[in-house]
Enzyme design. Structure first.
Site: not given
Ligand code: C5P
Length: 222
Positions: A29-32, A96
């Site tokens: 995943t990512n930091r959003s 994101a």
């Protein structure tokens, strides 16, 4: 006193990070966190829109009066958006979305072994690009751009590539703007009107400023 200037308007907003599964217990995943997208859903609902929020994270409270569609992966988000696209007047792509997903999703948990683990990735569909292709006259597409340099130039490229009507660009190299904070410093890039640079604002204030522009773009079309 909030203006009810989106009465009768259907607005779809995507928010948060997607989760791309690797095996039954792991994902990429990512930091959003989804804060910007949720703020847009909240602001649009208070201004009278019928709001659908398609969200890849569900840790934030869902704003009252909003139709909530939780999803995990980019492919699920793609399906959820395309299914609801025809009846929308405004589409805001604040999610994101992971650009890549693991090529293979293992149906059993990966066991550790000696040496290097290699995971291959394939491209996810670009949801905003597909929306831009299918957009009918009258529909408004708003995209986001998170950049660390050449913000306006990259945002304008995105506006054209994705056939969007407006790009909200932020400089994610700054600590007080971008991911996981309550404030944002953004610029708005349009097809025919001059770029606007906003000061540091709360994400809810940015959301209302975005909606002001959506209202203006809709009025200009009429
Ligand atoms: O191309 P880039 O990811 O920088 O563009 C960002 C914009 O495109 C955002 O509005 C984002 O929500 C959208 N996007 C998308 N699907 C993807 C990648 C980005 O809708 N797979």
């Amino acid at each position: 006193q909030v203006k009810r200037d989106l009465e009768g308007v259907s607005l779809l907003v995507t928010a948060g990070a997607t989760r791309e599964p690797i095996d039954p217990v792991r994902y990429m995943t990512n930091r959003s966190t989804g804060k910007m997208g949720y703020a847009i859903a909240e602001a649009a609902a208070t201004r009278g829109a019928s709001v659908t929020l398609i969200s890849g994270t569900n840790r934030l409270p869902v704003p009252p009066g909003v139709t909530f569609v939780p999803v995990q992966s980019a492919l699920e988000m793609y399906e959820a958006v395309m299914e609801r696209l025809p009846e929308q007047d405004v589409i805001v792509k604040a999610a994101a979305v992971a650009d890549y997903r693991p090529k293979e999703v293992y149906d059993q948990k990966l066991k550790k072994r000696d040496g290097i683990l290699t995971v291959e990735f394939v491209r996810n569909p670009d949801i905003a690009f597909e929306v831009g292709k299918r957009k009918r006259p009258g529909q408004i597409l708003v995209g986001f751009a998170a950049e660390t340099e050449h913000i306006e130039e990259y945002a304008r490229n995105k506006l054209l590539k994705k056939n969007a009507d407006m790009i909200v660009a932020n400089d994610v190299s700054q600590a007080d703007a971008g991911f996981a904070v309550d404030t944002n410093r953004v610029i708005f890039v349009f097809r025919d009107s001059p770029t606007k640079r906003l000061p540091l604002l709360s994400k809810l204030e940015v959301a209302h400023a975005i909606i002001d522009e959506i209202v203006r773009l809709r009025a200009e079309r009429k």
